[in-house]
Design an enzyme around this catalytic site. Sequence first.
Site, mmCIF file in Angstrom:
data_model
loop_
_atom_site.group_PDB
_atom_site.id
_atom_site.type_symbol
_atom_site.label_atom_id
_atom_site.label_comp_id
_atom_site.label_asym_id
_atom_site.label_seq_id
_atom_site.Cartn_x
_atom_site.Cartn_y
_atom_site.Cartn_z
ATOM 1 N N CYS A 77 0.807 -1.223 0.000
ATOM 2 C CA CYS A 77 0.000 0.000 0.000
ATOM 3 C C CYS A 77 0.839 1.272 0.000
ATOM 4 C CB CYS A 77 -0.975 -0.013 1.177
ATOM 5 S SG CYS A 77 -0.211 0.058 2.819
ATOM 6 N N HIS A 95 -2.558 1.225 6.794
ATOM 7 C CA HIS A 95 -2.968 1.111 5.389
ATOM 8 C C HIS A 95 -3.181 2.502 4.825
ATOM 9 C CE1 HIS A 95 -4.358 -0.877 1.798
ATOM 10 N NE2 HIS A 95 -5.458 -0.124 1.790
ATOM 11 N N HIS A 101 -5.804 1.737 -4.410
ATOM 12 C CA HIS A 101 -4.911 1.213 -3.371
ATOM 13 C C HIS A 101 -4.521 -0.221 -3.668
ATOM 14 C CE1 HIS A 101 -8.084 -0.903 -0.597
ATOM 15 N NE2 HIS A 101 -8.496 -0.913 -1.841
#
Length: 391
Positions: free
Chosen positions: A303, A351, A363
């Site tokens: 990520c 994240h 993402h």
Amino acid sequence: MASHRKSRTPGTRVAGIRTPALATAALTSVALLSQTANAVPTDDDKPSLEEVEKKVGDLYRQAESATEKYNSAKEKTTKQRKRVDTLLDDVAKRTQKLNDAREELGSYAAAQYRTGAGVPDTATFLLADTPQDIFDQRQVMDRMTGRQKQAVDDYVTQQSETMKMRQEATESLETLTESQDDLKTAKATVQKKLTDARELLSKLTAEEKARLAAIEREKQEEAARQAAELAKQEAERQQAQAEAAAAQQDSGASGTSGSSGSATAPSSDSSYGTKAEKALAFARAQIGKPYVWGATGPGSYDCSGLTQAAWKAAGVTLPRTTYDQVNAGTTVPVSQARPGDLVFFYDDVTHVGLYIGNGMMIHAPKPGTYVREESIFYDGESSIHSVVRPA
């Protein structure tokens, strides 16, 4: 006359019958066996699909958290290794200078040994043929004494600096070893969490997997609903801004010629928009590439590796990990998020995604998935930690 016989220990009554102690023990054994039989796992003891889904989700989040720790340890290890290499090179150079100073000092000692004492005695001067010879000898010895002193000073300086550099190199090597240990620990943690998640999923039947997929679809539908609501709010906000700008422009046009009614956006906003477009264009080009923990491209990403690479394409340098990226800009409310902003998730900030507008982001979700567009509400509104504008 009172009886002195010892009273008998009463047995256990079953249906009005007094049983001896042996029968009591037998009944106790039967009861224990019955409890043991009841303790054997049954289908009723299996976790529900909701519990399995939550457990798997938790394991993936823990793996992602460990991934960011791995990224941090890897970055620290890389920097420390460069530092150690530089120090070792410096130590080698210092050692060579120390050896040179030692050799120079040794040459003076050898010369002094061959010629006698460092200062000429009377006999030496008596052997001179002329006063000029005496003067020349004294000048040579004076200069030699000065060079000897300089050689000693150089040797002492080089020795001190070399010892200091060696100590610094030793400490840096110890730090590097610690960083490497942290790296190994983080890597092992990621692998363990992923293995646990896979094993948990492998135990599901085909029917259970289908039901689990249905639960996931319900979550996606709810996330889409929330994204649509946010998109509506964005549209209303933009409409209000446009109306306000038009009103300001009309007001400026009807005012005096010396007044300015310009409603153009600040140059900083325009600059950010240009950079954000480049970052988003890069991110869109990565859609479909696999999530791989610790990866920074070009074939795969995690990520924070994706967001770092996207903004690098726009000429903006972001730190490697989510822990650092969250502090690399200005925090704004979710309702004011703009394309290009970074959306961070979970209390431990493990994240991140790149906002593209209308409640959506690009993402790299988690292991086993691919870079994709998804609602920022994919794991519920409460999972959103913050929104950061990085440039």
